[in-house]
Design an enzyme around this catalytic site. Structure first.
Site, PDB file in Angstrom:
ATOM      1  N   ASP A 336     -24.846  16.433  38.374  1.00 12.82           N
ATOM      2  CA  ASP A 336     -24.141  16.469  37.094  1.00 12.82           C
ATOM      3  C   ASP A 336     -22.962  15.523  37.200  1.00 12.82           C
ATOM      4  O   ASP A 336     -22.512  15.218  38.302  1.00 12.82           O
ATOM      5  CB  ASP A 336     -23.553  17.872  36.856  1.00 12.82           C
ATOM      6  CG  ASP A 336     -24.607  18.850  36.428  1.00 12.82           C
ATOM      7  OD1 ASP A 336     -25.706  18.411  36.108  1.00 12.82           O
ATOM      8  OD2 ASP A 336     -24.304  20.066  36.420  1.00 12.82           O
TER       9      ASP A 336
HETATM   10  P1  ATP Z   1     -22.436  17.218  32.671  1.00 11.51           P
HETATM   11  O1  ATP Z   1     -23.817  17.519  32.233  1.00 11.51           O
HETATM   12  O2  ATP Z   1     -22.342  16.039  33.542  1.00 11.51           O
HETATM   13  O3  ATP Z   1     -21.679  18.383  33.211  1.00 11.51           O
HETATM   14  P2  ATP Z   1     -21.252  17.379  30.065  1.00 11.51           P
HETATM   15  O4  ATP Z   1     -20.192  18.393  30.278  1.00 11.51           O
HETATM   16  O5  ATP Z   1     -20.920  16.231  29.170  1.00 11.51           O
HETATM   17  O6  ATP Z   1     -21.690  16.693  31.378  1.00 11.51           O
HETATM   18  P3  ATP Z   1     -22.660  19.310  28.542  1.00 11.51           P
HETATM   19  O7  ATP Z   1     -21.836  20.439  28.997  1.00 11.51           O
HETATM   20  O8  ATP Z   1     -24.130  19.445  28.373  1.00 11.51           O
HETATM   21  O9  ATP Z   1     -22.529  18.103  29.513  1.00 11.51           O
HETATM   22  O10 ATP Z   1     -22.014  18.812  27.191  1.00 11.51           O
HETATM   23  C1  ATP Z   1     -22.708  17.927  26.346  1.00 11.51           C
HETATM   24  C2  ATP Z   1     -21.783  17.414  25.304  1.00 11.51           C
HETATM   25  O11 ATP Z   1     -21.372  18.477  24.444  1.00 11.51           O
HETATM   26  C3  ATP Z   1     -20.488  16.823  25.840  1.00 11.51           C
HETATM   27  O12 ATP Z   1     -20.633  15.458  26.171  1.00 11.51           O
HETATM   28  C4  ATP Z   1     -19.535  17.009  24.680  1.00 11.51           C
HETATM   29  O13 ATP Z   1     -19.712  15.966  23.743  1.00 11.51           O
HETATM   30  C5  ATP Z   1     -20.018  18.298  24.055  1.00 11.51           C
HETATM   31  N1  ATP Z   1     -19.225  19.439  24.529  1.00 11.51           N
HETATM   32  C6  ATP Z   1     -19.072  19.856  25.784  1.00 11.51           C
HETATM   33  N2  ATP Z   1     -18.293  20.933  25.864  1.00 11.51           N
HETATM   34  C7  ATP Z   1     -17.923  21.241  24.611  1.00 11.51           C
HETATM   35  C8  ATP Z   1     -17.111  22.257  24.003  1.00 11.51           C
HETATM   36  N3  ATP Z   1     -16.541  23.197  24.730  1.00 11.51           N
HETATM   37  N4  ATP Z   1     -16.941  22.236  22.683  1.00 11.51           N
HETATM   38  C9  ATP Z   1     -17.532  21.292  21.937  1.00 11.51           C
HETATM   39  N5  ATP Z   1     -18.314  20.311  22.429  1.00 11.51           N
HETATM   40  C10 ATP Z   1     -18.509  20.268  23.746  1.00 11.51           C
END
Ligand code: ATP
Length: 909
Positions: A336
Site C-alpha cells: 500500500d
Molecule cells: P492506500 O491504498 O495506499 O492506503 P489510499 O488511502 O489513498 O491509499 P483508500 O483508503 O482506498 O486508499 O482511499 C481511496 C481514496 O478515497 C483516497 O485517495 C481519497 O481520495 C479518498 N479518501 C480516503 N480517505 C477518505 C476519507 N476519510 N474521507 C473521504 N475520502 C477519503
C-alpha cells in the site's frame, strides 16, 4: 449499577430489553463510563479475556523430550550395561541422556516463551467511548457498561447490546456456523429468539463486515457466548514449518536406515568376526548414536524461534510460522502507499476553488501557518467559498487533534486531522463549529464509494450536507460549482486539469462539496447526493515518502525483489510518489478501472512491466496477486481493511498493518507490521533469508559429523580393526560438544550478502545436490582426519587410550574449524570481521574447549571415558589437522564460486 446486576451481572435477556433499558441496567449512557467506574468494574469483573488453556506441565514437557527412539535405545543400553554390572558405562549413558534431555527441555521452553511473547504483541484492540471521548484500548480492558464503536473489519470484542446501527453487518460463523453476514438493528427481539436471530446483539468473536454501530458491553471474558461455548482458547501453535516437517520426516527415515545398518554391523561383527555379543552391542549403540541426528530437530526449532523473535524486535510479528521460511523466498512485495511507503503525516498545502489557488504554510498538525493568495495573507470574510470549503472539511471529519505541550497529535485518520489543522489556521474554533452545526447523520468513508458525507443543521433551522472524497468521484456527483458570486454548472475539464496539476507533485487530492437541504428527515441516504451537490473545491495534501522506505526499496531491488505499489490514491499522485521512492516502472500506471478491462492473460503480461496500480479496490488486489503468482512469483502483499482479507489470504505472505489495520486483516495475514512501515517488510525478508540460511547451516554442520563418526565405526568393524573412538566417547561428542557448537548457529546474524542475491526458488529443496555433496565430502574429511590421527599415533607407539583421546580431540577440533566454514555458506570466511559478528559462537567454542580439557585432563573423566592426558605438542598437531580441514574447505568453496561464475558468464554470453 443496579443491585441485581452486581450479584448476577451476566444473566439478563439483553436482546429483549430496549437499548435504553440496557444502558440504564448497566448504569451507563451513550457517552460511556468514567475512568473511576471502569477501574472499579475491572476489579469486580476481571479482564475481558477467555481463560487461557494451560500449557503442558514441566514434567510432561520433560518426559516428551525423552520420547524419541534414540533415547529409548540409550535407555535400553543403560539397562543392559547395568544387568551386566558395567556400572561406569551405565552411569555415563544415563548422565548423557539426562544432560541431553535437560538441554532440549530448556531450549524448547525458550522457544515457546519467545512465541508466547509474540502472541501478546498481537492482543486485539477495541474502540470505546469513555468520558465522552473516543479511545482505542486493549480489548481485555473492557468492562460491562463500556460503550463500544464497531466499524468494518473489527472483531466484536465482547458481547454487546447495540443501541445504534447503520448498515451494520456482522458475520457470526464462529457462533452460528452461518457464513453470510447478518444485518443488525437496535430494536429488541422476542425473549425466546435464538442466538442467530438476536439482531440487536453483537457477540464477542464475530466479525463486522460493513457499516457502523455502537453497543454497550453486557458480558465480558468467560461470560460471553463464545466464552461459554469454548470455555478457553487453546492457542498453542505447533512449533513447526513445512521445512521442519520435512527434516523431521527425513530424520525418522535416517534413524530407520541407521538401525538397519546397526543390525547389519552387529550381524557382521558377531558372526563373521566372532566379536563377543556384549562388545558388539556397545558398538551398535555407538553406530546408532553416531548416525542419528538426534539434536537436529531441536536445533532447527530454536533457530526458527530465534528468527521469529528477531523479526518481532524489528516490528514484523509473525502470526503463522511457515511465513518465516516463505519470507526468504519472496520475489515481489506489493505494498500500500499511504502510511506504509509514505509517512501518513499529512499537511494541507493548497486549496483550489473555482477562482483561486490558495497556499497554506506550516508543517505537521500544529496550527502555526497561514493561508495566502498570491503570497498575500487572506481575510477569510472576503473568501466565502474558501470558508465554506474549510468548514465542510472540518465537519465531515471523525478525527480529533490533541495538544500535548508544544506538540499537536492527531487521533483518527491523519488526512482528516490535517483538515482540522487547516481549519485552525483559518481561525475556526473546532468546538464551536461542532456546536453550531451538530451532526445528525453520516455515510462513513468506504473504499468502495470513496467519499464520506455528513448531515448537519444549524440553529436557524437550515440543514446541509458536507461531502469530501476522491475528486473524480465528487466531480461526477456534482452538477454545480461554487463561486463567490453564486453557483454555476461544474466545469469538468478545469477541475481535471487542477487535479492532475496537484497530483503530479505527489500530493494527495481531495474534493469537498456541499448541498443545502430543506428539513431533512434525519437519515442520510446515497440518493440524497444525486441532485444539487455543489463542488466547493480541491484540497492538496503533502504526504512525503518515508526516507527509510526509499532505502528499503533499493535494498529490495538489489536482492532481486520487485516492489509494486497498490494504492487507492489517484494515478498521478501514485506515480509521482513511486518515482520519489525509486520504483522501476513509474511512467505507466494501471488503474483499477483499466485492470477490470483486462483478461487474466493480459493482466499476467501487464504486471511484468507495471509497478504502480492506482485507484484500486480490494478485489483488484486479489486479481493482482493471482496474476503475479501465475508468473511464478512468491508474493508478499500488504493490506488493512476487511475487504483486503481475501488478497492477504491468497498472497504467499499476507502482511497486515498493526496500527491502521483491522482485526479481520490481521487474522487473514501471516505477518503483522507493528509500525506499518515498508522498511520493516524489507527487514523481515532479510531475517527470513537469514533464518533459512541458519537452518541450512545447522543441517550442514551436524549431518557430516554424524556421517563421519558412523563411517569411522563401520569401517573399523568391517576391517576388523579396533574402534578409533569408543561408543561412550561418541556419546559425549554428539550429545554435548556438537550440540553446544550447533546451537550457536541459531544465533548467527545475517550474512553480508544476504540481500545481494536472488530470492530462493519457491520449490528449492533443502537437501540440494550442493548440500548432499558437502555432507559427503565433509564426512570423508572427518573419517580421514580421525582415522589418520588414530593410526598415526598408534604407529608412533601410543597406547590405545592415548590414540583414542587424540582421535576424539581431533574430531572436536575439526568440528570447531568446520563451524567457521559453515558460518559463511558460500562466501569466503577469511575476514576476521566476519568471525566476530556473533559472540555466541565464541561462547560455545569456549565452553567446548573447557569441556574438552576436562574430558582429557580430569582424572574422573579419564576413568569414565577411558581417556588420558595428552602433551601440548600433540595438542598442536591436532589443531594443525583442524586448520588443514578449514583450508581444504575454503579452497573447495573458492573453486565452486569460480566455476559458478564462469558458468554464469558463459551462459550470459
Ligand atoms: P492506500 O491504498 O495506499 O492506503 P489510499 O488511502 O489513498 O491509499 P483508500 O483508503 O482506498 O486508499 O482511499 C481511496 C481514496 O478515497 C483516497 O485517495 C481519497 O481520495 C479518498 N479518501 C480516503 N480517505 C477518505 C476519507 N476519510 N474521507 C473521504 N475520502 C477519503
Amino acid at each position: 449499577m443496579k443491585q441485581d446486576m452486581q450479584s448476577q451481572p451476566f444473566e439478563k435477556l439483553w436482546h429483549q430489553l430496549t437499548s435504553e433499558e440496557s444502558l440504564s441496567e448497566l448504569d451507563s449512557d451513550k457517552h460511556g463510563l468514567d475512568s473511576e467506574t471502569v477501574e472499579q468494574r475491572l476489579q469486580q469483573f476481571g479482564a475481558n479475556h477467555l481463560p487461557r488453556a494451560k500449557g503442558r506441565s514441566a514434567i510432561v514437557r520433560l518426559l516428551a523430550q525423552m520420547h524419541n527412539l534414540l533415547i529409548y535405545v540409550l535407555l535400553g543400553a543403560a539397562f543392559l550395561t547395568a544387568l551386566l554390572g558395567h556400572w561406569i558405562d551405565f552411569w555415563v549413558i544415563l548422565a548423557v541422556v539426562i544432560l541431553n534431555t535437560l538441554i532440549g527441555f530448556v531450549q524448547e521452553g525458550k522457544a515457546e516463551k519467545a512465541l508466547d511473547a509474540i502472541k501478546d504483541m498481537l492482543a486485539p484492540h477495541a474502540t470505546v467511548i469513555r468520558n465522552g471521548h473516543r479511545l482505542r484500548i486493549e480489548a481485555d480492558k473492557l468492562v460491562p457498561g463500556d460503550v463500544v464503536v464497531l466499524e468494518p473489519g473489527d472483531k466484536v470484542p465482547a458481547d454487546l447490546r447495540l443501541f445504534s446501527a447503520k448498515g451494520l453487518q456482522i458475520q457470526e460463523a464462529v457462533l452460528t456456523g452461518e457464513s453470510v453476514a447478518v444485518e443488525k438493528h437496535p430494536q429488541p427481539v422476542a425473549s425466546d429468539a435464538v442466538l442467530g436471530d438476536r439482531l440487536c446483539m453483537a457477540y464477542s468473536g464475530t466479525l463486522v463486515t460493513s457499516g457502523q454501530g455502537h453497543g454497550v458491553v453486557v458480558a465480558t471474558g468467560a461470560h460471553t457466548e463464545i466464552g461459554r461455548i469454548s470455555g478457553m482458547i487453546s492457542d498453542i501453535e505447533n512449533l513447526t514449518t513445512p521445512l521442519l516437517q520435512q527434516i523431521s520426516v527425513f530424520s525418522r527415515w535416517l534413524t530407520l536406515v541407521i538401525m538397519v545398518i546397526a543390525a547389519l554391523v552387529f550381524a557382521y561383527g558377531y558372526w563373521l568376526n566372532q566379536t563377543p555379543a556384549i562388545e558388539m552391542f556397545m558398538i551398535v549403540v555407538g553406530v546408532a548414536v553416531a548416525g542419528i541426528p538426534e539434536g537436529l530437530p531441536a536445533i532447527l526449532t530454536i533457530t526458527l524461534a530465534i528468527g521469529v523473535q528477531r523479526m518481532a524486535s524489528r516490528n514484523a510479528i509473525i502470526r503463522r510460522l511457515p511465513a518465516v521460511e516463505t519470507l526468504g523466498a519472496v520475489s515481489i512485495i506489493c505494498s500500500d502507499k499511504t502510511g506504509t511507503l509514505t509517512r501518513n503525516e499529512m499537511t494541507v498545502s493548497a486549496v483550489v476553488s473555482s477562482a483561486n489557488t490558495y497556499s497554506i504554510s506550516g508543517v505537521g498538525y500544529s496550527p502555526a501557518g497561514e493561508i495566502t493568495l498570491q503570497e498575500q495573507a487572506v481575510e477569510l470574510e472576503q473568501q466565502p467559498t474558501l470558508t465554506m470549503l474549510l468548514r465542510c472539511a472540518a465537519l465531515c471529519n471523525d478525527s480529533t487533534l490533541k495538544r500535548r505541550d508544544d506538540d499537536w497529535l492527531a487521533e483518527g485518520d491523519p488526512m482528516e486531522a490535517a483538515m482540522l489543522t487547516a481549519a485552525l489556521k483559518a481561525d475556526f474554533t473546532l468546538e464551536e463549529l461542532k456546536q453550531f452545526y451538530p451532526r445528525r447523520d453520516v455515510i462513513p468513508f468506504d473504499t468502495a464509494h470513496r467519499f464520506m458525507a455528513t448531515l448537519h443543521h444549524d440553529h436557524q433551522g437550515h440543514d446541509f450536507i458536507a461531502v469530501k472524497g476522491a475528486p473524480e468521484k465528487l466531480i461526477e456527483l456534482c452538477q454545480l460549482q461554487r463561486t463567490d458570486n453564486g453557483d454555476e454548472p461544474v466545469d469538468q475539464s478545469f477541475w481535471h486539469a487542477q487535479i492532475e496539476k496537484i497530483a503530479a507533485e505527489g500530493q494527495r487530492v481531495l474534493a469537498v462539496a456541499t448541498k443545502t437541504v430543506a428539513q431533512h428527515s434525519g437519515e442520510l441516504q446515497f440518493a440524497d447526493l444525486d441532485q444539487g451537490l455543489v463542488l466547493l473545491g480541491l484540497i492538496g495534501l503533502i504526504d512525503p515518502p518515508r526516507e527509510e522506505a526509499i532505502t528499503a526499496v533499493s535494498e529490495c531491488h538489489k536482492a532481486g525483489i520487485q516492489v509494486k505499489m497498490i494504492t487507492g490514491d489517484h494515478a498521478a499522485t501514485a506515480s509521482a510518489i513511486a518515482a520519489k521512492l525509486g520504483l522501476r516502472y513509474t511512467d505507466t500506471v494501471l488503474t483499477g478501472h483499466e485492470l477490470t478491462q483486462l483478461s487474466d492473460a493480459e493482466l499476467q503480461h501487464a504486471v511484468n512491466q507495471t509497478d504502480v496500480f492506482a485507484r484500486t479496490a480490494p478485489e483488484h488486489k486479489l486479481r493482482l496477486v493471482s496474476a503475479l503468482q501465475a508468473n511464478g512469483h512468491v508474493v508478499a502483499m500488504t493490506g488493512d481493511g476487511v475487504n483486503d482479507a481475501p488478497a492477504l489470504k491468497r498472497a504467499d505472505v499476507g502482511i497486515a498493518m498493526g496500527h491502521g489495520g483491522t482485526e479481520a486483516a490481521k487474522e487473514a495475514a501471516e505477518m503483522v507490521l507493528a509500525d506499518d512501515n515498508f522498511a520493516s517488510i524489507a527487514k523481515a525478508v532479510r531475517e527470513g533469508r537469514t533464518v533459512y540460511d541458519n537452518l541450512k547451516k545447522a543441517i550442514l554442520f551436524l549431518l557430516p559429523i554424524n556421517g563421519g563418526e558412523s563411517l569411522s565405526i563401520i569401517v573399523a568393524v568391517m576391517a576388523g580393526m579396533t574402534l578409533p573412538i569408543t561408543p561412550l566417547q561418541i556419546l559425549w561428542i554428539n550429545m554435548v560438544s556438537s550440540i553446544a557448537l550447533a546451537l550457536s548457529l541459531a544465533f548467527e546474524p545475517g550474512e553480508k550478502n544476504a540481500m545481494h542475491r536472488q530470492p530462493r526458488q519457491r520449490d528449492e529443496k533443502m537437501l540440494s545436490s550442493f548440500l548432499v555433496w558437502r555432507i559427503t565430502f565433509v564426512s570423508l574429511l572427518f573419517v580421514i582426519g580421525v582415522y589418520g590421527m588414530f593410526l598415526w599415533t598408534q604407529s608412533q607407539g601410543a597406547s590405545l587410550e592415548q590414540s583414542r583421546t587424540y582421535a576424539v580431540n581431533t574430531l572436536v577440533v575439526m568440528e570447531v574449524f568446520y563451524l567457521f566454514n559453515v558460518r559463511c555458506l558460500s562466501s569466503a570466511s577469511w575476514s576476521i570481521k566476519q568471525w566476530f559478528t556473533s559472540y555466541i559462537v565464541f561462547l560455545s567454542i569456549g565452553l567446548v574447549i573447557i569441556l574438552q580439557l576436562i574430558f582429557t585432563y580430569a582424572p574422573f573423566m579419564n576413568t569414565l571415558f577411558e581417556t588420558t592426558p595428552i602433551s601440548l605438542g600433540h595438542g598442536m598437531e591436532i589443531i594443525a589437522v583442524g586448520i588443514v580441514m578449514y583450508l581444504i574447505l575454503e579452497i573447495e568453496k573458492w573453486l565452486r564460486r569460480s566455476i559458478t561464475k564462469k558458468y554464469q558468464t558463459g551462459t550470459a554470453n
